[in-house]
Enzyme design. Structure first.
Site, PDB file in Angstrom:
ATOM      1  N   SER A   1       0.838  -1.197   0.000  1.00 34.61           N
ATOM      2  CA  SER A   1       0.000   0.000   0.000  1.00 34.61           C
ATOM      3  C   SER A   1       0.878   1.256   0.000  1.00 34.61           C
ATOM      4  CB  SER A   1      -0.970  -0.062   1.184  1.00 34.61           C
ATOM      5  OG  SER A   1      -2.032   0.836   1.011  1.00 34.61           O
TER       6      SER A   1
ATOM      7  N   GLU B   1      -9.230  -5.385  -4.172  1.00 37.76           N
ATOM      8  CA  GLU B   1      -8.536  -4.228  -3.611  1.00 37.76           C
ATOM      9  C   GLU B   1      -9.483  -3.165  -3.039  1.00 37.76           C
ATOM     10  OE1 GLU B   1      -5.555  -3.691  -2.898  1.00 37.76           O
ATOM     11  OE2 GLU B   1      -4.315  -5.034  -4.095  1.00 37.76           O
TER      12      GLU B   1
ATOM     13  N   HIS C   1      -7.730  -5.661   0.628  1.00 38.87           N
ATOM     14  CA  HIS C   1      -6.460  -4.943   0.686  1.00 38.87           C
ATOM     15  C   HIS C   1      -5.742  -5.247   2.008  1.00 38.87           C
ATOM     16  CE1 HIS C   1      -3.955  -1.514  -0.585  1.00 38.87           C
ATOM     17  NE2 HIS C   1      -4.042  -1.006   0.624  1.00 38.87           N
TER      18      HIS C   1
END
Length: 584
Positions: A204, A335, A448
């Site tokens: 990330s 995601e 995610h």
């Protein structure tokens, strides 16, 4: 037990001597050196300033426990819920937080061993190297590598920027990371690590950070390979321009009543005032500086400052020469889902989050906050299933795809294609396994951040109740990542029978699926959707100019100006090194 001290746990680095501790892991012990200071504490008058290396200490420094977490916003959306709490700080908050951790096999490797350096994510506003999910003992024990993870300043403390000012130049959180990379170059050999084989990996905002170091020449020489998990420096959330950075910094100052009296003072007064404010005050007002209601947007992020970043990430990627670089990139299957519960209308972890057409349309505006009316229309057009335009489950999944594609999948695909076309060897994956232990609801799929626990080998810990298949899967993933760190290729060098993971090229676009089944090679990382985001939408925007004329001119000017500034800076540096400057 002074006389019987274990010599394996005593290490001398440039700053002085350290005492670590020995930890049990499945398969044998590892050594951990936790809370090693690498930077003078950026407190008081040093808030917002670039880092200074830690001065040497006397005696033996105790490196047996994690240190404080950098001051940050703590997530209170679902108090007590494992899925959010696992990302929250697990040590006290402090601005004195610039420490790193080193994990190494026990006993120490006798020949120099490849080093993995982890950069945590958290939207540049949160995160810590001490979180349980980043526990280094399993990976180090299983693969025999050395692992380093640093803390870095986040939020306003790491990324407040008043462009042109010395007092708050911006990007100091990235400079913290760079200082830790320099520390690794100078000191990792003492732990058995090889400073000539350093692989950065992050997820990330951590992956965006890895990418920004790739694009910043002073960082580039400090590592050799890179892994970007679910993030990229060219993502729409990862950087801001100087104008927006200044707007946010001055708005934060106004919100905490700086300078008092309300008259717009100069930068020096403004920063001096911001330094008097308690850390919690800055955190409390942080989210109010964002320009629109949005998800997957963060207030204080890296800035295109002409210094750390000489141009926008996209321009640097397009212009870069990546010969001889090896990169591993990838995304998870879903995601977007994690972010929807943080502000998309109609979403919650506690129900199916079926949404109406109106909620989908509103969600697109929050999920693509900078879009013009026409751009939002185009997104809706592309993501609607026109056979079932009102189907609530399909609309929910479509909005997840909008958020995931726009922010993660398509920036990662764009980066992979450009790097491959410009000489890098790229390997790409989609992570598709939903952990049996996951506390988020089923509709969120593989969210995610939920590959990390497998890369770090947590399923090897019996008390965490993963399945036997998951344990084997985690061992496979650790092997891929460690092989990549060793050779730049995730494949098993000795095992030609195993399914091969081919490089990703701009033409064939081959990637692998990572799940409990054997590797499966596929083509095109959401190629249709990403053609929309990466090819069509920019054309639409430049044609219709929501980038109104002023901004377009500004962009062209900025390119001219930044090359001029680089030239000027070189001239000035040259001039200031001459004698006549010193005796004025």
């Amino acid at each position: 037990a002074e006389g019987r001290e274990d010599p394996e746990l005593l290490v001398t680095v440039r700053g002085g001597r350290l005492r670590g501790l020995r930890l049990k892991a499945p398969g044998g012990p590892v050594s951990a050196f936790l809370g090693i200071p690498f930077e003078e504490p950026p407190v008081g008058p040093r808030r917002f300033l670039p880092p200074e290396p830690k001065r040497p200490w006397a005696g033996v420094l105790d490196a047996t426990a994690f240190q404080s977490v950098c001051y940050q916003y703590v997530d209170t959306l679902y108090p007590g819920f494992e899925g959010t709490e696992m990302w929250n700080p697990n040590r006290e908050l402090s601005e004195d937080c610039l420490y790193l951790n080193v994990w190494t096999p026990y006993p120490r490797p006798t020949s120099p061993t490849p080093v993995l350096v982890w950069i945590y994510g958290g939207g540049f506003y949160s995160g810590a190297s001490s979180l349980d999910v980043y526990y280094g003992r399993f990976l180090v024990q299983a693969e025999g590598t050395v692992l380093v993870a640093m803390n870095y300043r986040v939020g306003a403390f790491g990324f407040t920027c008043l462009p042109g000012s010395r007092e708050a130049p911006g990007n100091v959180g990235l400079l913290d990371q760079r200082l830790a990379l320099q520390w690794v170059q100078e000191n990792v050999a003492a732990f058995g690590g090889d400073p000539a084989s350093v692989t950065l990996f992050g997820e990330s905002a951590g992956a965006a950070s890895v990418g920004l170091h790739l694009l910043s020449p002073p960082s580039r020489g400090l590592f050799h390979r890179a892994v970007l998990q679910s993030g990229a420096p060219n993502g729409p959330w990862a950087t801001v321009g100087v104008g927006e950075a200044r707007r946010r910094a001055t708005l934060l100052a106004r919100l905490v009543v700086c300078p008092p009296g309300g008259a717009g003072g100069n930068d020096t007064e403004l920063v001096a005032c911001l330094r008097t404010r308690p850390a919690q005050d800055l955190v409390d007002h942080e989210w109010r500086v964002l320009p629109q209601e949005s998800i997957f947007r963060f207030s204080f992020v890296p800035v295109v400052d002409g210094d750390f970043l000489s141009d926008t990430p996209e321009a640097l990627i397009n212009a870069g020469d990546f010969q001889g670089l090896q990169v591993l990139v990838g995304v998870v299957k879903d995601e977007g889902t994690y972010f929807l519960v943080y502000g998309a209308p109609g979403f919650s972890k506690d129900n199916e989050s079926f949404i109406s057409r109106a909620q989908f349309l509103a969600g697109v505006r929050v999920g693509v906050p900078q879009a013009s009316d026409l751009a939002a229309e185009a997104v809706v057009l592309h993501y609607t299933d026109w056979l079932h335009p009102e189907d609530p489950a399909r609309l929910r999944d479509a909005l997840s795809d909008v958020v995931g594609d726009h922010n993660v999948v398509c920036p990662v695909a764009q980066l992979a294609g450009r790097l491959a076309a410009q000489g890098a060897r790229v390997y790409a994956y989609v992570f598709e396994h939903r952990a049996s232990t996951l506390s988020w609801p089923l509709w969120m799929g593989v969210p995610h951040g939920y590959e990390i626990e497998f890369i770090f080998g947590l399923p090897l810990e019996p008390s965490l109740n993963y399945t036997e298949e998951e344990r084997i899967f985690a061992q496979r993933l650790m092997r891929y990542w460690a092989n990549f760190a060793r050779t730049g290729d995730p494949n098993e060098p000795r095992d030609a029978k195993a399914p091969q993971w081919p490089p990703y090229t701009a033409g064939a676009q081959q990637y692998v699926s990572l799940n409990l089944r054997p590797l499966e090679v596929r083509r095109g990382l959401r190629a249709q959707a990403c053609a929309f985001w990466n090819r069509f939408l920019p054309k639409l925007l430049s044609a219709t100019d929501t980038l109104d004329e002023a901004e377009r001119q500004w962009k062209a000017e900025f390119h001219r100006w930044s090359s001029y500034m680089v030239h000027w800076k070189n001239q000035f540096d040259h001039y200031s090194k001459q004698d006549r400057c010193s005796d004025l």
